[in-house]
Write a protein that holds these residues in place. Structure first.
Motif, PDB file in Angstrom:
ATOM      1  N   VAL A   1     -13.284   2.880 -15.415  1.00 39.43           N
ATOM      2  CA  VAL A   1     -12.223   3.309 -16.399  1.00 39.43           C
ATOM      3  C   VAL A   1     -11.571   1.880 -17.023  1.00 39.43           C
ATOM      4  N   GLN A   2     -12.137   0.782 -17.048  1.00 41.26           N
ATOM      5  CA  GLN A   2     -11.853  -0.310 -17.850  1.00 41.26           C
ATOM      6  C   GLN A   2     -12.182  -0.259 -19.194  1.00 41.26           C
ATOM      7  N   PRO A   3     -11.535  -0.956 -19.951  1.00 38.41           N
ATOM      8  CA  PRO A   3     -11.919  -0.974 -21.495  1.00 38.41           C
ATOM      9  C   PRO A   3     -13.457  -1.292 -21.649  1.00 38.41           C
ATOM     10  N   GLY A   4     -14.294  -0.417 -22.264  1.00 39.55           N
ATOM     11  CA  GLY A   4     -15.557  -0.767 -22.329  1.00 39.55           C
ATOM     12  C   GLY A   4     -16.396   0.060 -21.257  1.00 39.55           C
ATOM     13  N   GLY A   5     -15.667   0.686 -20.339  1.00 37.35           N
ATOM     14  CA  GLY A   5     -16.291   1.511 -19.314  1.00 37.35           C
ATOM     15  C   GLY A   5     -16.698   2.922 -19.700  1.00 37.35           C
ATOM     16  N   LYS A   6     -17.677   3.657 -19.094  1.00 33.93           N
ATOM     17  CA  LYS A   6     -17.868   4.878 -19.474  1.00 33.93           C
ATOM     18  C   LYS A   6     -16.878   6.008 -19.403  1.00 33.93           C
ATOM     19  N   GLY A   7     -15.889   5.697 -18.630  1.00 27.24           N
ATOM     20  CA  GLY A   7     -14.759   6.501 -18.383  1.00 27.24           C
ATOM     21  C   GLY A   7     -13.220   6.038 -19.159  1.00 27.24           C
ATOM     22  N   TYR A   8     -13.433   5.177 -20.008  1.00 28.09           N
ATOM     23  CA  TYR A   8     -12.320   4.678 -20.639  1.00 28.09           C
ATOM     24  C   TYR A   8     -12.106   5.250 -21.826  1.00 28.09           C
ATOM     25  N   CYS A   9     -10.833   6.000 -22.173  1.00 26.39           N
ATOM     26  CA  CYS A   9     -10.939   6.722 -23.419  1.00 26.39           C
ATOM     27  C   CYS A   9      -9.548   6.421 -24.074  1.00 26.39           C
ATOM     28  N   ASP A  10      -9.713   5.626 -25.130  1.00 26.66           N
ATOM     29  CA  ASP A  10      -8.720   5.324 -26.037  1.00 26.66           C
ATOM     30  C   ASP A  10      -8.532   6.047 -27.312  1.00 26.66           C
ATOM     31  N   ILE A  11      -7.636   7.063 -27.336  1.00 25.53           N
ATOM     32  CA  ILE A  11      -7.740   7.972 -28.247  1.00 25.53           C
ATOM     33  C   ILE A  11      -7.339   7.412 -29.566  1.00 25.53           C
TER      34      ILE A  11
END
Length: 306
Positions: free
Chosen positions: A92-102
């Motif tokens: 969930v870090q920036p750039g990770g598959k689970g990171y979601c910056d809407i």
């Protein structure tokens, strides 16, 4: 220690843990993900989202999350970077598959075109982050959530696509139903085409744009900086002269300032939620939208009686 979560669920019965910064995105993720998702918000909806601390509970929740969704546009800059780094969750870090910056998918308002510094107040150079009060912007954000859910859990792609289609339809119906309420106002009580409302802080800008309600601006002179007595008096008199009908504010805006402004201008203040509030009867996006529109309509009717 860095925790690496699998990009797929080890157990078909396991649900994706989706942690969001605000309750509105937890609701949105639940609408899209259905039974495949367990969504939870870090905020309860009562807080001023500009002033939040990186508490241990946030870190614990993010550490076990498959997906983390944020508003972005620097709204969570005061706590989310610390929460993410301390969580040790690589996915969930920036750039990770689970990171979601809407925020990256939103058609933003109030984007700065000049250099920004702290003397200008709490300015967000990438744009106004309070887009989640607009059904249109929420629809834009829903596609981001769907994309990340599919990336993390591709086995349920069709279900997520169906959930997205359903929530887009729901958001449109919510918005259209409330537009009808505004359009149904008797002609003499309709909001004026110019200077209908003033905000305390510019957190209703997307809401006002979506519903076609004109704004006189904000009581704050600089975002996040309490207005001086001189500023309050100046903007109160200007708003009164411009025929502003009401003030839109939240319960975390300074009550004394709002009262003083109202006394000077004669303009009533409407206190409304800006997010889903999980501890009150404000548990869905529809509840929040209806509450704001109904409060505006009710005040317009009341003022016409006097």
């Amino acid at each position: 220690m860095i925790i690496v979560l699998s990009s797929y669920l080890a157990n078909a019965a396991e649900r994706l843990s989706v942690i969001t910064s605000i309750p509105d995105f937890a609701w949105l993720a639940a609408q899209i993900g259905g039974s495949h998702v367990d969504s939870k918000s870090l905020l309860s909806g009562h807080e001023n989202p500009h002033y939040v601390d990186a508490v241990p509970e946030f870190i614990r929740l993010v550490a076990a999350a498959h997906v983390v969704c944020i508003v972005g546009l620097e709204l969570e800059v005061g706590y989310m970077p610390a929460v993410l780094s301390r969580s040790g969750n690589a996915q969930v870090q920036p750039g990770g598959k689970g990171y979601c910056d809407i925020g990256k998918a939103i058609t933003v308002l109030d984007k700065s075109i000049t250099a920004v510094d702290r003397s200008m107040g709490d300015v967000h150079p990438s744009g106004n982050p309070h887009y989640y009060l607009s059904p249109k912007a929420m629809a834009e954000g829903a596609s981001v959530i769907e994309s990340v859910l599919i990336q993390v859990d591709p086995s349920h792609t069709l279900d997520y696509q169906k959930g997205l289609s359903q929530v887009l339809s729901k958001l449109n119906k919510i918005g259209e139903a409330n537009k009808i309420k505004l359009a149904a106002l008797p002609e003499k009580t309709k909001l004026p085409s110019k200077n209908a409302v003033i905000e305390y802080h510019k957190e209703f800008s997307y809401f006002l744009e979506y519903y076609g309600i004109s704004s006189f601006g904000s009581i704050e002179e600089k975002p996040g900086v309490p207005p001086s007595a001189g500023r309050i008096a100046e903007v109160a008199l200007a708003a009164k002269a411009a025929g502003v009908r009401l003030v839109l504010a939240t319960d975390y805006n300074p009550a004394k300032t709002l009262k003083h402004f109202s006394e000077l201008s004669g303009i009533p203040v409407v206190i409304v939620p800006t997010m889903i509030q999980v501890n009150k009867n404000m548990k869905s996006y529809e509840n929040v939208q209806n509450k704001i529109i109904d409060s505006i309509v009710e005040l317009v009717h009341m003022r016409e009686k006097f």
